[in-house]
Design an enzyme around this catalytic site. Structure first.
Site, PDB file in Angstrom:
ATOM      1  N   HIS A 355     -98.439-106.182  59.930  1.00 58.11           N
ATOM      2  CA  HIS A 355     -96.821-106.099  59.573  1.00 58.11           C
ATOM      3  C   HIS A 355     -95.949-107.197  59.435  1.00 58.11           C
ATOM      4  O   HIS A 355     -94.811-106.962  59.265  1.00 58.11           O
ATOM      5  CB  HIS A 355     -96.472-105.095  60.647  1.00 58.11           C
ATOM      6  CG  HIS A 355     -97.231-103.540  60.549  1.00 58.11           C
ATOM      7  ND1 HIS A 355     -96.303-102.318  60.110  1.00 58.11           N
ATOM      8  CD2 HIS A 355     -98.044-103.054  61.225  1.00 58.11           C
ATOM      9  CE1 HIS A 355     -97.315-101.243  60.123  1.00 58.11           C
ATOM     10  NE2 HIS A 355     -98.436-101.930  61.003  1.00 58.11           N
ATOM     11  N   LYS A 543     -80.441-102.205  61.145  1.00 58.14           N
ATOM     12  CA  LYS A 543     -81.985-102.605  61.341  1.00 58.14           C
ATOM     13  C   LYS A 543     -81.833-103.551  62.335  1.00 58.14           C
ATOM     14  O   LYS A 543     -80.895-103.881  62.865  1.00 58.14           O
ATOM     15  CB  LYS A 543     -82.397-103.436  60.017  1.00 58.14           C
ATOM     16  CG  LYS A 543     -81.521-104.525  59.548  1.00 58.14           C
ATOM     17  CD  LYS A 543     -82.088-105.071  58.147  1.00 58.14           C
ATOM     18  CE  LYS A 543     -81.835-104.583  57.210  1.00 58.14           C
ATOM     19  NZ  LYS A 543     -83.133-104.068  56.422  1.00 58.14           N
ATOM     20  N   ARG A 544     -82.854-104.014  62.819  1.00 56.48           N
ATOM     21  CA  ARG A 544     -83.055-105.002  64.126  1.00 56.48           C
ATOM     22  C   ARG A 544     -82.322-106.221  63.676  1.00 56.48           C
ATOM     23  O   ARG A 544     -82.102-106.362  62.663  1.00 56.48           O
ATOM     24  CB  ARG A 544     -84.404-105.089  64.401  1.00 56.48           C
ATOM     25  CG  ARG A 544     -85.060-104.262  65.168  1.00 56.48           C
ATOM     26  CD  ARG A 544     -84.487-103.981  66.578  1.00 56.48           C
ATOM     27  NE  ARG A 544     -84.555-104.731  67.484  1.00 56.48           N
ATOM     28  CZ  ARG A 544     -85.365-105.018  68.444  1.00 56.48           C
ATOM     29  NH1 ARG A 544     -86.352-103.981  68.230  1.00 56.48           N
ATOM     30  NH2 ARG A 544     -85.257-105.869  69.268  1.00 56.48           N
ATOM     31  N   LYS A 549     -83.443-111.350  58.732  1.00 55.75           N
ATOM     32  CA  LYS A 549     -82.759-110.261  58.058  1.00 55.75           C
ATOM     33  C   LYS A 549     -81.574-110.700  57.526  1.00 55.75           C
ATOM     34  O   LYS A 549     -81.078-109.886  56.754  1.00 55.75           O
ATOM     35  CB  LYS A 549     -82.899-109.170  58.894  1.00 55.75           C
ATOM     36  CG  LYS A 549     -84.260-108.496  59.364  1.00 55.75           C
ATOM     37  CD  LYS A 549     -84.407-107.249  60.168  1.00 55.75           C
ATOM     38  CE  LYS A 549     -85.604-106.871  60.642  1.00 55.75           C
ATOM     39  NZ  LYS A 549     -86.077-106.186  59.862  1.00 55.75           N
ATOM     40  N   THR A 651     -88.551-100.384  55.553  1.00 53.97           N
ATOM     41  CA  THR A 651     -88.633 -98.882  55.512  1.00 53.97           C
ATOM     42  C   THR A 651     -87.415 -98.344  55.295  1.00 53.97           C
ATOM     43  O   THR A 651     -86.948 -97.162  54.778  1.00 53.97           O
ATOM     44  CB  THR A 651     -89.433 -98.155  56.470  1.00 53.97           C
ATOM     45  OG1 THR A 651     -88.998 -98.808  57.696  1.00 53.97           O
ATOM     46  CG2 THR A 651     -91.192 -98.311  56.336  1.00 53.97           C
ATOM     47  N   LYS A 655     -85.292 -95.091  52.968  1.00 53.65           N
ATOM     48  CA  LYS A 655     -84.511 -93.978  53.497  1.00 53.65           C
ATOM     49  C   LYS A 655     -83.169 -93.841  52.867  1.00 53.65           C
ATOM     50  O   LYS A 655     -82.686 -92.906  52.351  1.00 53.65           O
ATOM     51  CB  LYS A 655     -84.352 -94.191  55.213  1.00 53.65           C
ATOM     52  CG  LYS A 655     -85.700 -93.876  55.961  1.00 53.65           C
ATOM     53  CD  LYS A 655     -85.573 -94.509  57.214  1.00 53.65           C
ATOM     54  CE  LYS A 655     -87.084 -94.732  57.588  1.00 53.65           C
ATOM     55  NZ  LYS A 655     -87.055 -95.565  58.893  1.00 53.65           N
TER      56      LYS A 655
HETATM   57  C1  26Q Z   1     -95.889-108.317  70.249  1.00 53.78           C
HETATM   58  C2  26Q Z   1     -96.220-109.087  71.138  1.00 53.78           C
HETATM   59  C3  26Q Z   1     -95.489-108.894  72.215  1.00 53.78           C
HETATM   60  C4  26Q Z   1     -94.131-108.275  72.567  1.00 53.78           C
HETATM   61  C5  26Q Z   1     -93.840-107.677  71.212  1.00 53.78           C
HETATM   62  C6  26Q Z   1     -94.529-107.709  69.906  1.00 53.78           C
HETATM   63  C7  26Q Z   1     -94.033-106.881  68.873  1.00 53.78           C
HETATM   64  C8  26Q Z   1     -93.376-105.830  68.935  1.00 53.78           C
HETATM   65  C9  26Q Z   1     -93.130-105.320  67.921  1.00 53.78           C
HETATM   66  C10 26Q Z   1     -94.362-107.492  67.585  1.00 53.78           C
HETATM   67  C11 26Q Z   1     -94.033-106.910  66.522  1.00 53.78           C
HETATM   68  C12 26Q Z   1     -92.963-105.777  66.536  1.00 53.78           C
HETATM   69  C13 26Q Z   1     -92.625-105.016  65.496  1.00 53.78           C
HETATM   70  C14 26Q Z   1     -92.848-105.352  64.286  1.00 53.78           C
HETATM   71  C15 26Q Z   1     -92.316-104.423  63.149  1.00 53.78           C
HETATM   72  O1  26Q Z   1     -91.743-103.524  63.292  1.00 53.78           O
HETATM   73  N1  26Q Z   1     -92.507-104.895  62.062  1.00 53.78           N
HETATM   74  C16 26Q Z   1     -92.074-104.058  60.977  1.00 53.78           C
HETATM   75  O2  26Q Z   1     -92.945-103.275  60.349  1.00 53.78           O
HETATM   76  C17 26Q Z   1     -92.391-102.477  59.348  1.00 53.78           C
HETATM   77  C18 26Q Z   1     -93.540-101.268  58.937  1.00 53.78           C
HETATM   78  O3  26Q Z   1     -94.689-101.697  58.464  1.00 53.78           O
HETATM   79  C19 26Q Z   1     -92.141-103.460  57.949  1.00 53.78           C
HETATM   80  O4  26Q Z   1     -91.535-102.479  57.033  1.00 53.78           O
HETATM   81  C20 26Q Z   1     -91.170-104.666  58.319  1.00 53.78           C
HETATM   82  O5  26Q Z   1     -90.776-105.172  57.408  1.00 53.78           O
HETATM   83  C21 26Q Z   1     -91.706-105.104  59.607  1.00 53.78           C
HETATM   84  O6  26Q Z   1     -90.885-106.387  60.157  1.00 53.78           O
END
Ligand code: 26Q
Length: 809
Positions: A355, A543-544, A549, A651, A655
């Site tokens: 991702h 978004k976050r 971003k 995503t 929406k």
């Molecule tokens: C990893 C290790 C330790 C702590 C946290 C994490 C962690 C947690 C959440 C790493 C990544 C995430 C989330 C990533 C994420 O939301 N990525 C998004 O995924 C979406 C669905 O595929 C995409 O549309 C976005 O572009 C992408 O940023």
């Protein structure tokens, strides 16, 4: 069963008494919500049992979607929708003087995710069930979900999200299905003449208890399962009365350390930190999930050799990638299968989605920390790495650079993405450009060795929650025009194309948008005590909060527009309401400063009589799924302005589009595919391409200082971050200024500024041509069908999982 209103009413009143021991006039909205939820859950349980029986009888291939995050939001509304009960329920409650919306609002969001990745998992569950695919979720039942955000004096403050405080009607605890997960300790090898046996000793045992939530398909009697695991102390180890004083303390310590495993969701997205507790979470739910799958499989099948034919396990990013060594462990240590065969079974069963390509999000665990926590799993990964490197050596003898770049264990770390690629049958990116970047850059060498494993699956979102539930009036209008076929076949939304030029349809669409804007405006008025103009452009970025971003680019545009308005009070422009929603990771300093900046700017602009009502800035507190459902239907403009090459897919963009908002965006992630669908006349694109960005990173030549020197508007805007323009301590926004000016603007905000403001001007002109704008808006809805997660899931099922659709009576 509940098809008629009277039966529904009676059932509800009876449930009300049973659940709350109260009569209607004493009951709170929450009591009523619990009664209704309980009733729907009971109604669902027959379908749930039947679905499982059907899967068993068909011996259908089962898909298990492993994810550390499921960002479900609320379930009452979507469950009623999928069961086809919304109308009868609304009418029955109306008769009783109860407003269904009020009950829906009493439900706490299940916020078990950070953002895109977690919400995608939730959309996928909805699509799998609605398509009749035997697909289930596996994750953690966090005691506390993603934090609640408050804005105090413009700053983000985090509060715990105690979403389970008043109970959760949807879940079912299954103590008889609990399994044990083992941490720490040591591994002893026992060699006999036949084989070596590995015995894990002196471990700490943790009990994993599953809580099952039904995942209800749309109008098809299918009910799949989301199984979330909770960590508990193993009972026999925890008889307080038998401990002496010292042991008592130890016992309490043990209990707390065990329960900590499923206590909180880590609030960092796209950022990895090497915390032991995070690794514990990962192994905890993966081990529990795999044990439970193997146990279920064994009941029906003799040998585990058939596992890949009957089971597909999908890992959502690298977070659950220990599924690979854990399955190896069970096959080898518990089933007595040899390495080669175990490897074939494992790699045939597991598939992986990437991702992100941000370097800081790549998981790598320090070897020593890992070995101490999971000694047997470490041994297995070590062996996987040895064999993997040997295979590479045979194919590329002497190419040390290649081999060391691909090794699973290197620099004293375990690289989870490398393990994922080596140990699975499929690896996919989430939008075409993202998959291409993986193939060509980030995972180039892996792609050379395993080209057949790589594939793209462009993301999608469920049109049931994000259109039918969130925007029922628009859904109704669409059905009136083109019939209900689009509900099962969202690609049929293209039928709307012939209505985008129809003046009466345009007017009706405009009416729906305006009413949705009024609902959002009403909320803003109630909560923030000020009015926004319903005829203004609702320009939304939700978004976050993350540097890539580029919320900052949006802010610079607003500041520039504000400056221009002050210079020229007669500036010809449509009024605009800039709407933000974003949570920053609690430890992400610059992201939090950006929130303060947005709020400070909002305060200045909203109170400046010179601009009057021509621009307003709103920061919506605590952005979450249920708030998103109110925002997307009310949006005119969708801000998708990440640095090209950085947003894997996005995503939210989908929406917005589904609700008739028009995108202003960079050629990044799925924006590119949206652009290709709608055509250049229905979207505003701008800025550097991913290639141009890469060229700058590779060859240099970018100077934010030069851009600053050569653009007086940009200078004016940037200077005000640090020249006392904002009524805040002198250095409050210094770090933002420095990131742009001193550290040469890693995300090319200045580089894209001119193109962005130009695109905004075009957008403003388009908006003022009402007919044209409505045509664009309707065209966007018409082309949104491709971005339904139903399309995405059918591709996963066919290309990766080999899973079939199955009807349930
Ligand atoms: C990893 C290790 C330790 C702590 C946290 C994490 C962690 C947690 C959440 C790493 C990544 C995430 C989330 C990533 C994420 O939301 N990525 C998004 O995924 C979406 C669905 O595929 C995409 O549309 C976005 O572009 C992408 O940023």
């Amino acid at each position: 069963m509940f098809r008629d209103k009277e039966t529904f009413k009676n059932a509800f009143l009876e449930k009300m008494q049973a659940v709350c021991g109260k009569c209607l006039d004493e009951a709170t909205a929450f009591d009523k919500y619990m009664a209704l939820g309980g009733m729907i859950r009971d109604y669902t349980s027959r379908k749930w049992v039947k679905t499982n029986a059907r899967y068993l009888e068909e011996d259908a291939k089962q898909v298990y979607y492993f994810s550390l995050e499921f960002l479900l939001g609320r379930l009452l509304g979507s469950n009623l929708l999928n069961l086809g009960l919304t109308p009868v329920c609304r009418e029955a409650l109306d008769d009783l003087g109860i407003d269904l919306n009020e009950l829906e609002d009493a439900e706490a969001d299940a916020g078990l995710g950070n953002g895109g990745l977690g919400r995608l998992a939730a959309c996928f569950l909805d699509s799998m069930a609605s398509l009749g695919i035997p697909g289930h979720g596996c994750g953690i039942r966090y005691r506390y979900g993603f934090f609640e955000q408050r804005i105090v004096d413009g700053y983000q403050v985090e509060l715990p999200d105690n979403w389970l405080r008043d109970g959760n009607v949807w879940e079912l605890r299954k103590p008889d299905k609990a399994v044990e997960v083992r941490f720490y300790g040591a591994v002893r090898e026992e060699s006999s003449s036949e084989r070596t046996v590995f015995v894990h000793e002196n471990y700490q045992a943790v009990l994993a208890v599953p809580y099952d939530t039904p995942v209800i398909g749309y109008g098809n009697n299918t009910v799949n399962t989301l199984r979330l695991w909770s960590a508990e102390a193993v009972q026999t180890d925890f008889d307080f009365s038998s401990f002496s004083h010292g042991d008592y303390l130890q016992a309490v310590e043990y209990k707390y350390s065990v329960e900590a495993i499923s206590q909180i969701l880590y609030p960092d997205d796209n950022h990895y930190k090497g915390r032991e507790l995070r690794l514990k979470q990962q192994y905890f739910f993966v081990s529990a999930g795999i044990q439970s799958i193997v146990r279920t499989f064994r009941k029906k099948n003799g040998s585990l050799k058939q596992l890949p034919e009957k089971v597909a396990i999908h890992v959502n990013d690298t977070h659950p990638v220990l599924a690979i060594p854990e399955l190896m462990r069970i096959l080898i240590d518990e089933e007595g299968i040899g390495w080669d065969e175990a490897w074939e079974i494992t790699t045939g069963t597991i598939s992986y989605t990437n991702h992100t390509i941000l370097a800081e999000a790549m998981e790598k665990w320090p070897k020593d920390l890992f070995r101490n926590l999971l000694p047997r799993i470490y041994m297995i990964i070590h062996e996987i790495n040895e064999r993997f490197c040997r295979e590479l050596w045979d194919r590329y003898p002497g190419d040390w650079d290649m081999i060391s770049s691909m090794a699973i264990i290197a620099d004293n770390h375990i690289k989870m993405a490398h393990l994922a690629v080596a140990g699975s049958c499929s690896i996919n990116g989430v939008a075409r450009i993202h998959t291409d970047i993986l193939k060509r850059q980030e995972m180039k060498n892996f792609y050379i060795v395993y080209p057949h494993k790589f594939n793209n699956k462009t993301n999608g979102v469920t049109h049931r929650r994000w259109l039918m539930k969130a925007n029922p009036e628009l859904a109704g209008l669409i059905t009136e025009a083109i019939g209900p076929g689009w509900i099962r076949e969202p690609a049929e939304l293209t039928g709307l194309l012939k209505y985008s030029a129809d003046p009466s349809f345009r007017e009706q669409a405009a009416g729906v948008k305006k009413r949705n804007k009024a609902v959002l405006a009403g909320m803003i008025r109630d909560k923030y005590s000020f009015d926004v103009d319903l005829d203004s452009i609702f320009d939304v970025q939700v978004k976050r909060l993350h540097a890539y971003k580029r919320q900052i680019l949006n802010v610079l545009h607003i500041m520039d527009l504000y400056n221009r308005l002050l210079e020229n009070p007669n500036l010809d422009m449509a009024p605009r309401t800039f709407i933000f929603g974003a949570k920053a990771a609690p430890s992400y300093y610059q992201a939090k400063t950006t929130i303060k900046l947005i709020n400070t700017l909002a305060h200045i602009i909203n109170n400046d009589r010179r601009v009057g009502d021509r621009i307003k800035v709103v920061f919506l507190e605590n952005y979450r799924v249920s708030l998103a459902e109110m925002i997307f239907p009310a949006a005119d403009v969708s801000e998708q302005i990440s640095t090209a090459g950085k947003e894997a897919s996005g995503t939210g963009n989908m929406k917005f589009m589904l609700n008739g908002a028009i995108t202003i965006g960079t050629m990044d992630g799925a924006n590119i595919e949206i652009y290709e669908k709608v055509g250049p006349e229905n979207i505003f694109t701008f800025g550097l391409t991913a290639e141009e960005v890469m060229d700058y990173y590779r060859s240099g030549g970018y100077s934010s200082r030069d851009l600053y020197e050569n653009d007086s508007r940009l200078r004016l805007t940037l200077d005000s971050l640090v020249n006392g323009f904002f009524p805040v301590p002198a250095d409050e926004f210094r770090n933002i200024y420095n990131s742009l000016m001193v550290h040469n603007d890693e995300f090319f905000v200045l580089g894209d500024f001119a193109a962005y403001t130009a695109a905004q001007l075009n957008l403003d002109r388009a908006f003022r041509d009402k007919a044209k704008w409505l045509e664009m808006s309707i065209n966007n809805i018409a082309y949104a069908g491709t971005f339904s997660s139903d399309r995405t899931i059918l591709e996963y099922a066919k290309d990766i999982w080999g899973a079939r659709q199955l009807s349930v009576e």
